[in-house]
Design a protein around this motif. Structure first.
Motif, PDB file in Angstrom:
ATOM      1  N   LEU A 237     -83.891 135.800 -20.834  1.00 54.51           N
ATOM      2  CA  LEU A 237     -84.339 134.407 -20.945  1.00 54.51           C
ATOM      3  C   LEU A 237     -83.243 133.518 -20.367  1.00 54.51           C
ATOM      4  CD1 LEU A 237     -86.337 132.274 -21.958  1.00 54.51           C
ATOM      5  CD2 LEU A 237     -85.165 132.317 -24.174  1.00 54.51           C
ATOM      6  N   ASP A 238     -83.572 132.800 -19.301  1.00 51.72           N
ATOM      7  CA  ASP A 238     -82.599 131.938 -18.628  1.00 51.72           C
ATOM      8  C   ASP A 238     -83.050 130.487 -18.725  1.00 51.72           C
ATOM      9  OD1 ASP A 238     -80.734 130.708 -17.015  1.00 51.72           O
ATOM     10  OD2 ASP A 238     -80.786 132.249 -15.455  1.00 51.72           O
ATOM     11  N   LEU A 239     -82.281 129.706 -19.496  1.00 48.47           N
ATOM     12  CA  LEU A 239     -82.583 128.286 -19.703  1.00 48.47           C
ATOM     13  C   LEU A 239     -81.407 127.418 -19.268  1.00 48.47           C
ATOM     14  CD1 LEU A 239     -84.141 128.446 -23.304  1.00 48.47           C
ATOM     15  CD2 LEU A 239     -85.349 128.487 -21.130  1.00 48.47           C
ATOM     16  N   HIS A 240     -80.544 127.930 -18.394  1.00 44.21           N
ATOM     17  CA  HIS A 240     -79.359 127.142 -18.063  1.00 44.21           C
ATOM     18  C   HIS A 240     -79.731 125.890 -17.266  1.00 44.21           C
ATOM     19  CE1 HIS A 240     -79.172 129.134 -14.004  1.00 44.21           C
ATOM     20  NE2 HIS A 240     -78.539 128.032 -13.664  1.00 44.21           N
ATOM     21  N   GLN A 241     -79.009 124.824 -17.565  1.00 45.92           N
ATOM     22  CA  GLN A 241     -79.175 123.518 -16.910  1.00 45.92           C
ATOM     23  C   GLN A 241     -80.609 123.011 -17.036  1.00 45.92           C
ATOM     24  OE1 GLN A 241     -77.075 123.330 -13.185  1.00 45.92           O
ATOM     25  NE2 GLN A 241     -77.842 121.297 -12.717  1.00 45.92           N
ATOM     26  N   CYS A 242     -81.078 122.931 -18.256  1.00 48.13           N
ATOM     27  CA  CYS A 242     -82.428 122.415 -18.518  1.00 48.13           C
ATOM     28  C   CYS A 242     -82.404 121.124 -19.335  1.00 48.13           C
ATOM     29  CB  CYS A 242     -83.260 123.467 -19.255  1.00 48.13           C
ATOM     30  SG  CYS A 242     -83.876 124.789 -18.196  1.00 48.13           S
ATOM     31  N   CYS A 243     -81.204 120.569 -19.547  1.00 47.09           N
ATOM     32  CA  CYS A 243     -81.080 119.307 -20.283  1.00 47.09           C
ATOM     33  C   CYS A 243     -81.776 119.356 -21.646  1.00 47.09           C
ATOM     34  CB  CYS A 243     -81.635 118.139 -19.462  1.00 47.09           C
ATOM     35  SG  CYS A 243     -80.670 117.743 -17.991  1.00 47.09           S
ATOM     36  N   VAL A 244     -81.608 120.458 -22.355  1.00 48.22           N
ATOM     37  CA  VAL A 244     -82.245 120.566 -23.667  1.00 48.22           C
ATOM     38  C   VAL A 244     -81.672 119.508 -24.609  1.00 48.22           C
ATOM     39  CG1 VAL A 244     -82.750 123.020 -23.430  1.00 48.22           C
ATOM     40  CG2 VAL A 244     -80.602 122.319 -24.478  1.00 48.22           C
ATOM     41  N   THR A 245     -82.526 118.922 -25.411  1.00 51.78           N
ATOM     42  CA  THR A 245     -82.120 117.881 -26.357  1.00 51.78           C
ATOM     43  C   THR A 245     -81.821 118.510 -27.715  1.00 51.78           C
ATOM     44  OG1 THR A 245     -84.375 117.500 -27.134  1.00 51.78           O
ATOM     45  CG2 THR A 245     -83.665 116.280 -25.173  1.00 51.78           C
ATOM     46  N   GLU A 246     -81.330 117.686 -28.640  1.00 44.53           N
ATOM     47  CA  GLU A 246     -81.061 118.202 -29.989  1.00 44.53           C
ATOM     48  C   GLU A 246     -82.361 118.619 -30.669  1.00 44.53           C
ATOM     49  OE1 GLU A 246     -78.041 116.740 -32.629  1.00 44.53           O
ATOM     50  OE2 GLU A 246     -77.418 115.259 -31.143  1.00 44.53           O
TER      51      GLU A 246
END
Length: 470
Positions: A237-246
């Protein structure tokens, strides 16, 4: 094949990166009638193939056992796309098609897709960085129902198809055997993430999901993870640099620990991973199969780093750990001591720009003396300018224990330069005892004339690749 410095093989015609000319392609085409057993053709990284493909495709009926066709970075032109589409009918056994890095495919994908026959055997389709348009995305969606055997779909680095991913997702139910889906840097938005989540309920066999570098999906995970937890076979699972919020982190903290088969997790370049009050890093303990954890540049705080360190005690198969660009690691590496002792499989450790100090290097040296980190192959200590010469001496004195180390980076930051002190002699002595070390990065360390000569002599005598600034 011999003319191009390759070994002849009746089943595999691999002419990747051979600087083929247009006449070479024509000559190659004339040989196909004599290769009836041919199963694979690879002409990738030959720019002159563009504009000449028809000379080859008209002879493909002689190799109707062809299973693999790789044409990435061939500068394919519009007429090549048309010729390739017309050839689909005469290669019924084709299973793998790689057209990546051909920008002229953009806007013309329908010339290929409309020629695909129902029930075709394609298992792998890669169209990376082909300048695909939203219309191309719709054309792709239409053909998913004629590719029931599809296992790998790679559409990465096509920034303009984000608005059509929702349409593609609706037809993913037609490829229930899909194992890899790569949508890296595809311009996804929150609504396309929601459509993708709905599609996941039909993809029970999915092993790899990459939706990284899609910054506009940040904030959408809180409403789009209902089916992610159902992917019991998901390994990457690759979620890097997705600007995930709190808020995203709150949901991901509940969902990711349920992915029982997960082996690789990349959350890098998401600042809220480190500042979130939700315990995702602590809950990684419920994923004992994890082999790779990348949380570079995640704004880790000491509390979140401590939670990760405790979870790592329960990750016995960990092979890759990337903590780079998290300043809180400096002076606190001791928190990982227990985990690094237990991580007998660890092979890659990245600690670039972590504000490390001499105490941290002394800890690494201590671990090696005790027989830990014995399988380490790559160690990145670059951009840690606060380490004293004494710290480097202690580290280099223990370096010879890393018998499997092949890459080491101790470079300074680009804006820096510093004299290579007394530790240089210790380093050179250690290098003679590291049989597989091939690369040593020591950019921006200033060497004296005698040090430079000793390093160059070592390079020549031992056939190593030690990079340094002259």
């Amino acid at each position: 094949m011999q003319k191009l410095g390759k070994k002849p093989n009746s089943k595999n015609l691999d002419l990747n990166n051979c600087a083929l000319s247009a006449s070479d392609v024509t000559e190659l085409a004339s040989l196909l009638p004599f290769l009836p057993e041919l199963e694979e053709i690879n002409l990738s990284w030959n720019g002159c193939v563009g504009g000449t493909l028809k000379a080859l495709t008209v002879h493909l009926h002689h190799v109707n056992l062809l299973k693999v066709l790789r044409l990435n970075n061939c500068r394919l032109a519009a007429e090549d796309v048309t010729s390739l589409g017309e050839a689909f009918e005469i290669v019924p056994q084709l299973e793998e098609l790689d057209l990546s890095w051909n920008s002229n495919i953009g806007g013309r994908l329908s010339l290929l897709t409309k020629k695909l026959q129902k029930g075709c055997k394609i298992k792998l389709l890669k169209i990376t960085d082909c300048n695909l348009t939203a219309k191309d995305g719709e054309s792709l969606a239409e053909i998913l129902n004629v590719m029931p055997n599809l296992e790998v779909l790679d559409l990465s680095i096509n920034k303009h198809i984000g608005c059509s991913v929702k349409v593609i997702a609706q037809d993913l139910k037609n490829v229930p055997g899909l194992k890899e889906l790569n949508l890296h840097m595809c311009g996804l938005k929150q609504d396309s993430l929601q459509g993708l989540d709905t599609a996941l309920q039909h993809l029970a066999e999915l092993r790899k999901l990459d939706i990284s570098c899609n910054k506009e999906i940040g904030g959408g995970f809180k409403d789009s993870t209902a089916h992610l937890a159902s992917l019991k076979n998901l390994e990457v699972l690759d979620l890097h640099q997705c600007c995930v919020t709190e808020e995203d982190m709150t949901v991901l903290s509940q969902v990711i620990p349920l992915l029982s088969s997960l082996q690789e997790l990349n959350l890098s370049s998401n600042k809220n991973v480190g500042v979130s009050s939700d315990p995702l890093l602590g809950r990684l303990r419920f994923l004992p199969k994890l082999k790779s954890v990348a949380i570079s540049n995640c704004g880790l705080r000491e509390e979140s780093f401590s939670s990760l360190a405790e979870a790592a005690l329960h990750l016995p198969e960990l092979e890759i750990l990337d903590l780079s660009w998290n300043k809180c690691v400096g002076g606190n590496l001791k928190l990982l001591l227990g985990a690094l002792k237990l991580a007998t499989e660890i092979q890659v450790l990245r600690l670039s720009s972590c504000n490390l100090v001499a105490e941290d290097l002394a800890l690494l040296a201590l671990l090696t003396q005790d027989g830990h980190l014995a399988r380490l192959r790559k160690l990145d200590l670059s951009y840690n300018n606060n380490i004293s010469d004494e710290g480097w001496v202690i580290f280099c004195q223990g370096l010879a224990v890393f018998k499997e180390l092949s890459e080491l980076d101790v470079s300074l930051r680009p804006s820096s330069c510093r004299d290579c002190g007394t530790w240089f002699s210790e380093l050179l002595a250690a290098l003679t005892k590291l049989p597989v070390l091939a690369e040593l990065g020591m950019q921006r360390w200033v060497l004296s004339e005698s040090q430079r000569k000793r390093l160059e002599s070592f390079n020549q005598d031992n056939k190593r690749n030690i990079r340094f600034d002259r």
